[in-house]
Scaffold this motif. Structure first.
Motif, PDB file in Angstrom:
ATOM      1  N   LYS A  83       0.829  -1.214   0.000  1.00  0.00           N
ATOM      2  CA  LYS A  83       0.000   0.000   0.000  1.00  0.00           C
ATOM      3  C   LYS A  83       0.864   1.266   0.000  1.00  0.00           C
ATOM      4  CE  LYS A  83      -4.418   1.526   1.941  1.00  0.00           C
ATOM      5  NZ  LYS A  83      -5.360   1.419   3.077  1.00  0.00           N
ATOM      6  N   ASP A  89      -0.691   4.133  -3.519  1.00  0.00           N
ATOM      7  CA  ASP A  89      -1.513   4.727  -2.465  1.00  0.00           C
ATOM      8  C   ASP A  89      -2.438   5.820  -2.985  1.00  0.00           C
ATOM      9  OD1 ASP A  89       1.014   6.034  -2.897  1.00  0.00           O
ATOM     10  OD2 ASP A  89       0.554   7.331  -1.209  1.00  0.00           O
ATOM     11  N   TRP A  90      -2.132   6.371  -4.144  1.00  0.00           N
ATOM     12  CA  TRP A  90      -2.962   7.410  -4.742  1.00  0.00           C
ATOM     13  C   TRP A  90      -4.283   6.843  -5.289  1.00  0.00           C
ATOM     14  CZ3 TRP A  90      -3.137   6.054  -9.918  1.00  0.00           C
ATOM     15  CH2 TRP A  90      -2.073   5.288 -10.398  1.00  0.00           C
ATOM     16  N   ASP A 115      -6.043   4.805  -3.255  1.00  0.00           N
ATOM     17  CA  ASP A 115      -6.775   4.454  -2.036  1.00  0.00           C
ATOM     18  C   ASP A 115      -8.136   5.147  -2.016  1.00  0.00           C
ATOM     19  OD1 ASP A 115      -7.178   3.160   0.311  1.00  0.00           O
ATOM     20  OD2 ASP A 115      -5.938   4.479   1.540  1.00  0.00           O
ATOM     21  N   GLY A 116      -9.164   4.401  -1.691  1.00  0.00           N
ATOM     22  CA  GLY A 116     -10.522   4.941  -1.647  1.00  0.00           C
ATOM     23  C   GLY A 116     -11.314   4.720  -2.916  1.00  0.00           C
ATOM     24  N   HIS A 117     -10.672   4.255  -3.972  1.00  0.00           N
ATOM     25  CA  HIS A 117     -11.371   3.987  -5.227  1.00  0.00           C
ATOM     26  C   HIS A 117     -11.821   2.529  -5.284  1.00  0.00           C
ATOM     27  CE1 HIS A 117      -9.274   7.698  -6.351  1.00  0.00           C
ATOM     28  NE2 HIS A 117     -10.111   7.806  -7.362  1.00  0.00           N
ATOM     29  N   ASP A 118     -13.026   2.308  -5.825  1.00  0.00           N
ATOM     30  CA  ASP A 118     -13.476   0.940  -6.071  1.00  0.00           C
ATOM     31  C   ASP A 118     -12.488   0.253  -7.007  1.00  0.00           C
ATOM     32  OD1 ASP A 118     -15.667   1.432  -4.524  1.00  0.00           O
ATOM     33  OD2 ASP A 118     -17.065   1.680  -6.195  1.00  0.00           O
ATOM     34  N   TYR A 128      -7.241  -2.440  -3.804  1.00  0.00           N
ATOM     35  CA  TYR A 128      -7.164  -3.224  -2.583  1.00  0.00           C
ATOM     36  C   TYR A 128      -5.746  -3.117  -2.031  1.00  0.00           C
ATOM     37  CZ  TYR A 128     -11.356  -5.274  -4.656  1.00  0.00           C
ATOM     38  OH  TYR A 128     -12.584  -5.448  -5.225  1.00  0.00           O
ATOM     39  N   ASP A 153      -6.452  -6.281   2.460  1.00  0.00           N
ATOM     40  CA  ASP A 153      -7.593  -6.322   1.539  1.00  0.00           C
ATOM     41  C   ASP A 153      -7.223  -6.907   0.182  1.00  0.00           C
ATOM     42  OD1 ASP A 153      -9.232  -5.204   3.445  1.00  0.00           O
ATOM     43  OD2 ASP A 153      -9.024  -3.156   2.695  1.00  0.00           O
ATOM     44  N   GLN A 183      -7.495   5.749 -12.749  1.00  0.00           N
ATOM     45  CA  GLN A 183      -8.638   5.858 -11.834  1.00  0.00           C
ATOM     46  C   GLN A 183      -9.956   5.708 -12.568  1.00  0.00           C
ATOM     47  OE1 GLN A 183      -7.669   9.652 -10.147  1.00  0.00           O
ATOM     48  NE2 GLN A 183      -6.359   8.800  -8.548  1.00  0.00           N
TER      49      GLN A 183
END
Length: 250
Positions: A67, A71-72, A74-77, A80, A84, A234
């Protein structure tokens, strides 16, 4: 159509900027090997951006065990991180199994690329039973994923045999080796070419072995607009399940 991914380092040294394309039909899975500081994560991000640009409708699933490199996201569907990562692999494997059972050409045409970065660290962190289960799933995707439209990209520092089921590592049609590999790793990954791999590589330099084509010395191109690259990735990041009737395809 081939995806223009890496630069031919030998031609670049002569002032010729020429890309070496990777065709998913011929080389559906890629293994990227490189220790810290070789530019491995940078190259993997570039490959994801190229897939987003050239493979219309492809969905990307990114698993980053440490991670850190991604890391950029992180929070996107579809992203993982750390523990995770197992959920991400399971999501793709469930879709793999469903496609295997359904044998639906329309569903299989909706391509998925699963990236697992720091795969060796992931396997090493697990007890034997869950580690064997991860290796089983990865092995099955390597063996049967191409016809199902599921492509695997693995980033690892050392591609030791212990991280893969017997024979599974040989299913990577494209192997990108960044930095200066040990004699053992050269023998393991490119035994027929180990005596040719004599160059001293700086960050972003190494060798690309393409099954059926041979060995190339390569340079990872510089990305002028990193923010744009991140946005492209993204926008293609998603859970691996296909939308109904092709809805949401780019």
């Amino acid at each position: 159509m081939g995806i223009p991914f890496l630069l031919d380092a030998d031609l670049l040294a002569r002032g010729v900027r020429a890309y070496l394309p990777i065709a998913l039909d011929a080389h559906p899975h890629l293994l990227c090997v490189g220790s810290t500081g070789t530019g491995k994560t940078y190259a993997l991000a570039l490959l994801l951006g190229k897939l987003a640009k050239y493979e219309a409708g492809m969905r990307l699933v990114v698993c980053d065990f440490k991670k850190s490199g991604f890391d950029w996201l992180d929070g996107h569907d579809g992203f993982y991180g750390y523990t995770d990562v197992l959920d991400g692999i399971d999501e793709v494997y469930d879709e793999f199994t469903a496609r295997l059972e359904a044998n639906d050409p329309a569903r299989n045409s909706r391509k998925i690329a699963l990236l697992i970065d720091e795969y060796g660290a992931l396997v090493s962190s697990l007890d034997k039973k869950p580690a064997d289960e991860v290796k089983r799933k990865i092995g099955n995707i390597l063996l049967m994923g191409r016809s199902l439209g599921i492509h695997l990209i693995v980033g690892i520092q050392r591609a030791d045999a212990e991280f893969f089921r017997a024979g599974a590592r040989d299913q990577f049609g494209a192997v990108l080796m960044l930095g200066n590999l040990s004699k053992e790793q050269k023998l393991m990954l490119a035994p027929d070419y180990r005596d040719q791999m004599t160059a001293v590589n700086a960050r972003g330099q190494g060798y690309l072995l393409l099954d059926g084509q041979g060995l190339y010395r390569v340079q990872v191109p510089h990305v002028a607009d990193t923010d744009r690259l991140h946005r492209m990735i993204q926008n293609r990041l998603a859970f691996p399940h296909p939308p109904p009737d092709g809805a949401g395809e780019a």
